[in-house]
Design an enzyme around this catalytic site. Structure first.
Site, short mmCIF file in Angstrom:
data_model
loop_
_atom_site.label_atom_id
_atom_site.label_comp_id
_atom_site.label_asym_id
_atom_site.label_seq_id
_atom_site.Cartn_x
_atom_site.Cartn_y
_atom_site.Cartn_z
CB CYS A 132 -60.38 36.79 -57.65
SG CYS A 132 -61.90 36.88 -58.59
CG HIS A 244 -62.10 32.05 -57.46
ND1 HIS A 244 -63.33 32.03 -56.85
CD2 HIS A 244 -62.01 33.26 -58.10
CE1 HIS A 244 -63.96 33.18 -57.09
NE2 HIS A 244 -63.18 33.94 -57.84
N1 LIG Z 1 -65.02 39.21 -54.35
C1 LIG Z 1 -63.91 38.95 -55.05
O1 LIG Z 1 -63.43 37.79 -55.15
C2 LIG Z 1 -63.18 40.07 -55.70
C3 LIG Z 1 -61.92 39.82 -56.21
C4 LIG Z 1 -61.23 40.86 -56.82
C5 LIG Z 1 -61.81 42.09 -56.91
N2 LIG Z 1 -63.07 42.31 -56.41
C6 LIG Z 1 -63.64 43.64 -56.53
O2 LIG Z 1 -63.81 44.22 -55.25
C7 LIG Z 1 -64.94 45.08 -55.28
C8 LIG Z 1 -65.91 44.76 -54.15
O3 LIG Z 1 -66.23 43.38 -54.17
P1 LIG Z 1 -67.01 42.70 -52.96
O4 LIG Z 1 -67.01 41.26 -53.29
O5 LIG Z 1 -66.46 43.14 -51.65
O6 LIG Z 1 -68.50 43.31 -53.13
P2 LIG Z 1 -69.65 43.49 -52.03
O7 LIG Z 1 -69.58 42.44 -50.99
O8 LIG Z 1 -70.90 43.63 -52.81
O9 LIG Z 1 -69.33 44.91 -51.31
C9 LIG Z 1 -69.36 46.10 -52.02
C10 LIG Z 1 -68.84 47.23 -51.15
O10 LIG Z 1 -68.74 48.42 -51.93
C11 LIG Z 1 -69.49 49.46 -51.30
N3 LIG Z 1 -70.04 50.34 -52.33
C12 LIG Z 1 -70.83 50.02 -53.37
N4 LIG Z 1 -71.14 51.12 -54.09
C13 LIG Z 1 -70.52 52.16 -53.48
C14 LIG Z 1 -70.46 53.54 -53.74
N5 LIG Z 1 -71.08 54.11 -54.78
N6 LIG Z 1 -69.73 54.32 -52.92
C15 LIG Z 1 -69.09 53.78 -51.86
N7 LIG Z 1 -69.12 52.46 -51.55
C16 LIG Z 1 -69.83 51.67 -52.36
C17 LIG Z 1 -70.55 48.74 -50.51
O11 LIG Z 1 -71.02 49.61 -49.50
P3 LIG Z 1 -72.53 49.53 -48.95
O12 LIG Z 1 -72.54 48.38 -47.98
O13 LIG Z 1 -72.69 50.86 -48.29
O14 LIG Z 1 -73.42 49.31 -50.12
C18 LIG Z 1 -69.74 47.56 -49.96
O15 LIG Z 1 -68.95 47.99 -48.88
C19 LIG Z 1 -65.51 44.94 -56.69
O16 LIG Z 1 -64.96 45.96 -57.49
C20 LIG Z 1 -65.01 43.61 -57.15
O17 LIG Z 1 -64.93 43.53 -58.55
C21 LIG Z 1 -63.75 41.32 -55.79
#
Ligand SMILES: NC(=O)c1ccc[n+]([C@@H]2O[C@H](COP(=O)([O-])OP(=O)(O)OC[C@H]3O[C@@H](n4cnc5c(N)ncnc54)[C@H](OP(=O)(O)O)[C@@H]3O)[C@@H](O)[C@H]2O)c1
Length: 341
Positions: A132, A244
């Site tokens: 990000c 951010h």
């Molecule tokens: N937040 C940011 O600013 C940002 C920016 C760039 C990249 N990212 C990346 O995007 C990804 C998700 O971030 P987030 O902020 O959305 O996290 P989050 O709010 O914690 O959500 C995680 C998601 O992933 C699912 N998940 C986790 N483990 C899984 C598995 N083994 N199989 C299938 N689904 C699974 C969860 O499903 P359940 O609800 O079923 O657990 C939920 O839908 C990460 O890789 C992060 O590094 C985030």
């Protein structure tokens, strides 16, 4: 005719924004699937604000055959296990985790910056979305690099807790509440108290004393923009829910004044210049929430080097830093490679 699109991690912060942005931008969709872990089976997510509710599917039983695009935002573990399976089934994966970003056979794309690199996706059928903090940084740097060739960048970040997922947002909320009602406060997601505090530590420490988040900004900027750019980053978590911010100091090869930089940034794709020298004449994180732009303020000359400027940059990390950039990649992929009649 549209695409069959699967959103993996659909119950998370980024996944929900992906649903919103696909609907808002009227991405041509014939069928959409909300996919998450077995924990979410039985729950529903809305497709944007369309009122259309989608039953969440368990990734363990999801067959990617016949799906055109999968937008993955489920963390590196899920990407490692399921992205190659989806790619092998003929579905192009756009991955938000850090897992494939530095793989030489996987393009790392910010559409305003390096759209042509997307052509390399066929080697693995996977395209990576940057960190990000890198996404908004390179959107701001690209037009300035084109104008005067960047030699060196020093960046300090002020990163919101939503960058650590839903759990990070809950921790800030719970700690803030606990402080007000004099309850015991716990830290599980962050290494120290985040409410009313700042933490100069994101992701794990590396041997040289930097953190992996700082390393990502260095190597991803080089891969997306120019390997010759030198970059030093300090990444800090701050008690902000979404958005951010970055203080960026840039040194150029050639002359570029702050006034010239402002003229360039005013017209640059993805950038929005808000820079009045008066109270409130700049953008802060709360104002960028729900928006796709990279906002730039406080552009000024740096008199300590021959050609240098300093600026302030703010963007919605769940949008340009993740979901919007991924959808823009999908749009680019559609235009260049996956055209539907
Ligand atoms: N937040 C940011 O600013 C940002 C920016 C760039 C990249 N990212 C990346 O995007 C990804 C998700 O971030 P987030 O902020 O959305 O996290 P989050 O709010 O914690 O959500 C995680 C998601 O992933 C699912 N998940 C986790 N483990 C899984 C598995 N083994 N199989 C299938 N689904 C699974 C969860 O499903 P359940 O609800 O079923 O657990 C939920 O839908 C990460 O890789 C992060 O590094 C985030």
């Amino acid at each position: 005719m549209g695409y069959r699109v699967a959103v993996v991690g659909a119950t998370g912060n980024v996944g929900r924004e992906m649903m919103n942005i696909l609907a808002e931008r009227e991405f041509p969709i014939d069928e959409i699937a909300a996919v998450a872990s077995s924990r979410s089976v039985g729950s529903e997510v809305e497709f944007g604000e369309t009122g259309k509710m989608l039953k969440v599917k368990n990734i363990e039983h999801f067959d990617f055959t016949g799906w055109d695009i999968a937008l993955f935002s489920a963390g590196s573990g899920a990407s490692k296990e399921y992205a190659p399976k989806a790619a092998a089934a003929g579905c192009v994966v756009i991955d938000n985790s850090s897992l494939y970003r530095m793989d030489p056979d996987v393009p790392l794309i910010v559409p305003e910056v390096n759209p042509d690199a997307i052509d390399g996706y066929k080697k693995r059928n996977i395209i990576a979305n940057p960190n990000c903090s890198t996404a908004q940084l390179v959107v701001a740097l690209k037009p300035l690099h084109d104008a005067a060739t960047i030699k060196r960048v020093v960046v300090s970040t002020y990163q919101s807790v939503s960058g650590a997922g839903k759990a990070g947002m809950d921790e800030l909320f719970e700690q803030t509440r606990a402080i007000f009602v004099n309850d015991e406060k716990t830290s599980n997601v962050f290494t120290k108290q985040i409410a009313f505090n700042v933490i100069p530590h994101i992701d794990v420490f590396l041997e040289d004393g930097s953190t992996k988040e700082e390393w990502k900004m260095v190597v991803e900027t080089k891969k997306i923009l120019d390997p010759k750019i030198k970059l030093s980053a300090t990444c800090v978590r701050v008690p902000v829910f979404v958005g951010h911010s970055e203080a960026i100091n840039i040194e150029f090869e050639n002359e570029l004044t702050a006034d010239q930089a402002k003229e360039i940034l005013r017209e640059a794709p993805g950038c929005m210049l808000v820079d009045k020298h008066e109270d409130g004449g700049y953008v802060t994180p709360v104002e960028c929430v729900g928006d796709g732009a990279t906002y730039i303020s406080r552009v000024r000359d740096d008199p300590t080097v021959e050609h240098g400027i300093t600026l302030w940059c703010v963007s919605d990390n769940l949008r340009k830093g993740a979901a919007l950039n991924a959808v823009q990649i999908a749009e680019l992929l559609g235009r260049k490679h996956l055209q539907k009649a």
